[in-house]
Design an enzyme around this catalytic site. Structure first.
Site, PDB file in Angstrom:
ATOM      1  N   LYS A  41       0.604  -1.246  -0.004  1.00 15.01           N
ATOM      2  CA  LYS A  41      -0.045  -0.181  -0.022  1.00 15.01           C
ATOM      3  C   LYS A  41       0.908   1.258  -0.022  1.00 15.01           C
ATOM      4  O   LYS A  41       0.404   2.269  -0.198  1.00 15.01           O
ATOM      5  CB  LYS A  41      -1.030   0.089   1.042  1.00 15.01           C
ATOM      6  CG  LYS A  41      -2.218  -1.088   1.136  1.00 15.01           C
ATOM      7  CD  LYS A  41      -3.106  -0.262   0.280  1.00 15.01           C
ATOM      8  CE  LYS A  41      -4.180  -1.633  -0.291  1.00 15.01           C
ATOM      9  NZ  LYS A  41      -5.382  -1.173  -1.038  1.00 15.01           N
ATOM     10  N   ASP A  42       2.234   1.150   0.402  1.00 14.33           N
ATOM     11  CA  ASP A  42       2.887   2.310   0.219  1.00 14.33           C
ATOM     12  C   ASP A  42       2.919   2.825  -1.166  1.00 14.33           C
ATOM     13  O   ASP A  42       2.963   4.242  -1.423  1.00 14.33           O
ATOM     14  CB  ASP A  42       4.279   2.135   0.712  1.00 14.33           C
ATOM     15  CG  ASP A  42       4.844   1.807   1.923  1.00 14.33           C
ATOM     16  OD1 ASP A  42       3.672   1.978   2.728  1.00 14.33           O
ATOM     17  OD2 ASP A  42       5.916   1.612   2.478  1.00 14.33           O
TER      18      ASP A  42
END
Ligand code: PLP
Length: 363
Positions: A41-42
């Protein structure tokens, strides 16, 4: 020397070394735990924040407001800390305490939303409260991961391209777990455009209704939704869908840890159940990549905790030989994904999603 945010991406691909038999297709795991926030998700979080900065929608001193039960909130909290933004994350009572602790450690404010939505989950109530706060708090920005097309675009431009380069074009199947559809939406678009022979396999949780079916509660963290997200804008780009039960995914996590030395989260276990099944039927000249979206250490109190599993009536251990047979027996939920559509176009309006503006502005 790089800054923390410059270390997002370029995750390694590792090869399963012990579980496979000589006639099995090769399985590679793309280890997204190496991102600084510990998950895949970064990538969309950073992409969305930097797009918003470029357009002047997020300015110095601004506030980022998001609904997330886990990884996306942790990524935004980490990015907010690195860039100096206030971050507010709306979670729910199912959110793992360790996730909340991580968000708070990065300095984010966490609001626990306790009202359930009509599907018995908290997605819709969390999203509408996040949108309400966004209207009330000046100079705030809503990444809006469930509706924002930049989520899929991040994976189209970054994750998929990187994967293709790492595989040196030799790739037959990509197995992806699904929630907001960012990964599968962007990665499937890239491969159908650049290497259409690559099969795209979606893995959802039993009980989730992303691809229709019967709704009920499930334990798999980071997976599932009660509608088909708009980031999956064309179901024809998915070749097959599997739905994996909680127990199979968790047993697979524990096998991976014990027999391969790879500790992944629940979605890595779910994806691997399907990857291992396919590897047994495709043959040794084929290569399967499974996205390992996050880090198993987050799940030490749950998936890797015997008491937690026992209390929920789930098995704690299975021998790899038995698991091999068990995964082989898993049948696709659909080989014609277009028939499984559960789009709910009224939701964006109903929840007052700010991404309606992004779509008008950008697409
Ligand atoms: C661990 C994990 N795996 C898989 C997914 C699904 O990814 P996407 O939201 O891109 O569909 C998520 C999303 O939150 C996740 O946190």
């Amino acid at each position: 020397m790089r800054t923390v945010l410059e270390t997002v991406g370029n995750s390694p691909l590792i090869r399963l070394a012990n579980l496979l038999k000589p006639n099995d297709a090769e399985i590679l795991l793309k280890m997204e735990r190496t991102n600084p926030g510990g998950s895949i998700k970064d990538r969309p979080a950073l992409f969305i924040i930097e797009e918003a900065e470029r357009r002047g929608w997020l300015k110095p001193g601004g506030t980022i407001i998001e609904s997330s039960s886990g990884n996306f909130g942790i990524s935004l909290a980490m990015i907010g800390a690195a860039k100096g933004y206030r971050v507010i994350v709306l979670v729910d009572p199912k959110t793992a305490p360790v996730n909340i602790a991580m968000m708070k450690a990065y300095g984010a404010e966490v609001i626990v939303v306790t009202e359930q939505d009509d599907s018995g989950s908290y997605h819709k109530t969390r999203i509408s409260l996040a949108n309400k706060l966004h209207r009330e708090i000046p100079n705030s920005f809503r990444p809006d991961q469930c509706f924002n097309p930049w989520n899929g675009q991040a994976h189209y431009l970054l994750t998929a391209k990187e994967l293709m380069e790492q595989c040196d074009q030799r790739l037959d199947v990509v197995v992806l777990t699904v929630s907001t559809g960012g990964q599968i939406g962007g990665i499937s678009r890239f491969f159908k455009e650049h290497a259409p022979h690559v099969k795209i396999i979606a893995v959802d949780a039993v009980g989730s209704t992303i691809f229709s079916g019967k709704a009920h509660s499930y334990l798999l963290p980071g997976m599932g939704l009660s509608w088909t997200p708009t980031n999956i804008d064309d179901l024809n780009r998915i070749d097959e869908i599997y739905k994996v039960p909680d127990e199979d995914a968790f047993l697979m996590c524990r096998i991976l840890a014990k027999y391969e030395g790879i500790m992944g989260g629940g979605s890595t276990g779910a994806g691997m159940v399907v990857a291992w099944k396919l590897s047994q039927i495709l043959g040794s000249d084929k290569r399967i990549v499974c996205i390992a979206a996050d880090n198993g250490e987050r799940y030490l109190p749950t998936i890797y905790n015997d008491d937690w599993l026992k209390e929920r009536g789930l098995r704690m251990y299975i021998h790899p030989d038995e698991m091999r047979v068990r995964v082989r027996g898993l049948q696709p939920y659909s080989v014609n994904p277009i028939e499984t559509a559960n789009y709910q176009p009224e939701l964006e309006e109903l929840l007052d999603s700010p991404s309606r503006l992004i779509k008008k502005e950008v697409l």
